[in-house]
Design a protein around this motif. Structure first.
Motif, PDB file in Angstrom:
ATOM      1  N   TYR A   1       1.163  -1.420  -0.063  1.00  0.00           N
ATOM      2  CA  TYR A   1      -0.179   0.034  -0.025  1.00  0.00           C
ATOM      3  C   TYR A   1       0.808   1.392   0.138  1.00  0.00           C
ATOM      4  O   TYR A   1       0.926   1.646  -0.586  1.00  0.00           O
ATOM      5  N   THR A   2       1.845   0.953   0.560  1.00  0.00           N
ATOM      6  CA  THR A   2       3.169   2.063   1.036  1.00  0.00           C
ATOM      7  C   THR A   2       3.337   2.583  -1.446  1.00  0.00           C
ATOM      8  O   THR A   2       3.243   3.695  -1.428  1.00  0.00           O
ATOM      9  N   MET A   3       3.902   1.633  -1.933  1.00  0.00           N
ATOM     10  CA  MET A   3       4.114   1.685  -2.220  1.00  0.00           C
ATOM     11  C   MET A   3       3.347   2.117  -3.648  1.00  0.00           C
ATOM     12  O   MET A   3       3.390   3.339  -4.332  1.00  0.00           O
ATOM     13  N   VAL A   4       1.757   1.446  -3.584  1.00  0.00           N
ATOM     14  CA  VAL A   4       1.175   2.392  -4.314  1.00  0.00           C
ATOM     15  C   VAL A   4       0.707   4.594  -3.989  1.00  0.00           C
ATOM     16  O   VAL A   4       0.163   4.522  -5.308  1.00  0.00           O
ATOM     17  N   ILE A   5       0.498   4.724  -2.184  1.00  0.00           N
ATOM     18  CA  ILE A   5       0.021   5.678  -2.402  1.00  0.00           C
ATOM     19  C   ILE A   5       1.447   6.584  -2.631  1.00  0.00           C
ATOM     20  O   ILE A   5       1.518   7.458  -3.538  1.00  0.00           O
ATOM     21  N   ALA A   6       3.056   6.267  -2.841  1.00  0.00           N
ATOM     22  CA  ALA A   6       4.124   6.862  -3.335  1.00  0.00           C
ATOM     23  C   ALA A   6       3.395   6.531  -4.883  1.00  0.00           C
ATOM     24  O   ALA A   6       4.335   8.056  -5.066  1.00  0.00           O
ATOM     25  N   GLY A   7       3.125   5.500  -5.558  1.00  0.00           N
ATOM     26  CA  GLY A   7       3.177   6.070  -6.925  1.00  0.00           C
ATOM     27  C   GLY A   7       2.381   7.118  -7.559  1.00  0.00           C
ATOM     28  O   GLY A   7       2.002   8.155  -8.377  1.00  0.00           O
ATOM     29  N   ILE A   8       1.119   7.028  -6.246  1.00  0.00           N
ATOM     30  CA  ILE A   8       0.113   8.069  -7.024  1.00  0.00           C
ATOM     31  C   ILE A   8      -0.125   9.328  -6.602  1.00  0.00           C
ATOM     32  O   ILE A   8       0.171  10.158  -7.572  1.00  0.00           O
ATOM     33  N   ILE A   9       1.176   9.538  -5.525  1.00  0.00           N
ATOM     34  CA  ILE A   9       1.465  11.283  -5.334  1.00  0.00           C
ATOM     35  C   ILE A   9       2.990  11.314  -6.339  1.00  0.00           C
ATOM     36  O   ILE A   9       2.607  12.937  -6.688  1.00  0.00           O
ATOM     37  N   ALA A  10       3.539  10.688  -6.847  1.00  0.00           N
ATOM     38  CA  ALA A  10       4.633  11.419  -7.278  1.00  0.00           C
ATOM     39  C   ALA A  10       3.829  11.470  -9.006  1.00  0.00           C
ATOM     40  O   ALA A  10       4.623  11.864  -9.092  1.00  0.00           O
ATOM     41  N   LEU A  11       3.539  10.349  -9.134  1.00  0.00           N
ATOM     42  CA  LEU A  11       2.161  10.747 -10.222  1.00  0.00           C
ATOM     43  C   LEU A  11       1.513  12.534 -10.200  1.00  0.00           C
ATOM     44  O   LEU A  11       2.008  12.561 -11.654  1.00  0.00           O
ATOM     45  N   LEU A  12       1.175  13.113  -9.284  1.00  0.00           N
ATOM     46  CA  LEU A  12       0.675  13.845  -8.886  1.00  0.00           C
ATOM     47  C   LEU A  12       1.319  14.782  -8.991  1.00  0.00           C
ATOM     48  O   LEU A  12       1.497  16.309  -9.549  1.00  0.00           O
ATOM     49  N   GLY A  13       2.836  14.979  -9.204  1.00  0.00           N
ATOM     50  CA  GLY A  13       3.996  15.851  -8.978  1.00  0.00           C
ATOM     51  C   GLY A  13       4.613  15.963 -10.046  1.00  0.00           C
ATOM     52  O   GLY A  13       4.574  17.104 -10.485  1.00  0.00           O
ATOM     53  N   ALA A  14       4.575  14.640 -11.152  1.00  0.00           N
ATOM     54  CA  ALA A  14       4.672  14.653 -12.078  1.00  0.00           C
ATOM     55  C   ALA A  14       3.493  15.669 -13.667  1.00  0.00           C
ATOM     56  O   ALA A  14       4.403  16.420 -13.906  1.00  0.00           O
ATOM     57  N   VAL A  15       2.560  15.670 -13.454  1.00  0.00           N
ATOM     58  CA  VAL A  15       2.186  16.031 -13.646  1.00  0.00           C
ATOM     59  C   VAL A  15       1.438  17.243 -13.087  1.00  0.00           C
ATOM     60  O   VAL A  15       1.705  18.518 -14.358  1.00  0.00           O
TER      61      VAL A  15
END
Length: 420
Positions: free
Chosen positions: A77-91
């Motif tokens: 779940y930490t990986m998923v959350i980190a991936g979503i936050i990183a995706l928001l950061g990239a956008v």
């Protein structure tokens, strides 16, 4: 029946190593262009460098919260959350209307990278058997290096095709989308590990195992840090010294090349060769650590890099300065390659079994501080005296790290129980 290393690596590979390659591939494509994008948004050279450093600052700030998240939510779940936050950061980076917002988005990506890395580190710490832990973690480090090595070439292709730096940010976003889907819908390596290790490690709750610590009481980040202050202040400082010389290598070598009159293409060629040497040796480091002990990789790596820096510092004004530069750059590449996975492995070795994620947050913060301060220290010494003195100082730090490893690895890190 004894489990083979290849069996474990193959079992966890698609869900441990592939996400690491995806994240680092996208990050490696974006990293070289962060200062360029900042400059295009109106930043001067100093400000552009400051914007790029926001990624490192984010990683530093993210380690302790990531340890808390992994301990309570589990690695998946930490990986998923980190991936979503990183995706928001990239956008956000791609759409940021101003330089401060762009800098904040880069910082967010750094925090996410920290959480992502710690989640995988914690999983491998608790699941991989000790006798091939170093090989597994060296391969994890090698997966990251592969993405960071290939990423800049991907960015060059994207720039040629789309004529805009923002194409790399969208590529990073695409990598993150694939990563999130893979982690969400792929086979859960934690559940596989629990089943493989036997029913005694699985609570009869009817739910999949998604936490990092089965059936164990959890301790807080700061209490774990305090209880582990002995190993952090001893072996942790030696690890920080290794992280410092590894980071200094990325700054010192290009500056040294400029100072002896080399052009950009020659410097890039030398750095590319040393990077190839570094990447080629990453799995050999794990083999050495598993078969002969951690000290047999940590000590040669730090001695090679420390003595390489010191020797290089005496060659600046000689007739063969260019030849010596290439030679000692290769020596530093060999030392860095032999150090692949050492920090991950030592952190896993000394992490308390009831609170590995909380401890690893502190461990990674300490090593990241070493890596972040070394370029600043090198620049400060070079400005106050000379590049030769600054290079020699990095070598002294490396030799101090070697002395620390010689003193503290036999005390804190266990010897592998036998050959695979």
């Amino acid at each position: 029946m004894r489990t083979r290393a290849s069996t474990v690596l193959w079992q966890y590979g698609p869900m441990v190593y592939l996400p690491t390659v995806l994240f680092s591939l996208g990050e490696g494509a974006v990293l070289p262009l962060i200062p360029v994008i900042a400059a295009n948004m109106g930043a001067d050279l100093a400000t552009a460098a400051l914007v790029a450093s926001a990624l490192v600052v984010g990683q530093l700030c993210g380690n302790l919260p990531a340890g808390w998240a992994v301990a309570r939510l589990g690695e998946r779940y930490t990986m998923v959350i980190a991936g979503i936050i990183a995706l928001l950061g990239a956008v956000a980076c791609a759409l940021a209307p101003s330089l401060p917002l762009f800098t904040l988005a880069v910082f967010v990506i750094g925090v996410s990278a920290s959480a992502f890395g710690l989640a995988r580190h914690a999983f491998m710490t608790t699941r991989v058997p000790l006798e091939f832990r170093a090989r597994a973690l060296s391969l994890l480090g090698g997966s990251f290096r592969l993405g960071m090595f290939v990423g800049p070439f991907v960015s060059a292709v994207l720039l040629s095709a789309f004529q805009t730096e923002f194409s790399t940010l969208w590529f990073f976003g695409a990598c993150l989308v694939v990563l999130i889907l893979l982690v969400l819908f792929g086979p859960d390596p934690e559940e596989q590990a629990a089943l493989a290790n036997g029913p005694e490690l699985v609570e009869d709750s009817g739910e999949a195992v998604t936490g990092s610590i089965p059936s164990q009481a959890r301790r807080g980040v700061f209490s774990t840090m305090w209880q582990s202050r002995g190993v952090l202040s001893r072996l942790g400082l030696a690890a920080a010294a290794l992280s410092a010389v590894r980071s200094a290598r990325q700054v010192a070598l290009p500056i040294w090349g400029v100072s002896i009159g080399l052009d950009a293409s020659t410097i890039a060629l030398v750095m590319g060769v040393t990077g190839a040497i570094d990447f080629a040796l990453f799995y050999a480091s794990g083999q050495v650590m598993d078969r002969f002990g951690r000290l047999w990789a940590a000590l040669p790596a730090t001695i090679l890099m420390g003595s390489g820096f010191i020797a290089l510092s005496f060659t600046h004004d000689g007739d063969m300065a260019v030849l010596w530069f290439g030679l000692f750059a290769a020596v530093l590449g060999v030392g860095n390659g032999l150090s692949s996975g050492i920090l991950l492995t030592l952190g896993a070795d000394v992490a308390p079994q009831d609170a590995p994620a909380a401890f690893l947050g502190s461990w990674r913060t300490l090593t990241d501080v070493g890596g972040a301060t070394a370029p600043l220290l090198f620049s400060a010494i070079a400005a106050a005296s000379s590049i030769m003195v600054a290079t020699g100082a990095m070598g002294v730090i490396g030799l101090l790290g070697a002395a620390g490893f010689l003193r503290w690895i036999p005390r804190f890190a266990p010897r592998p129980p036998g050959r695979d």
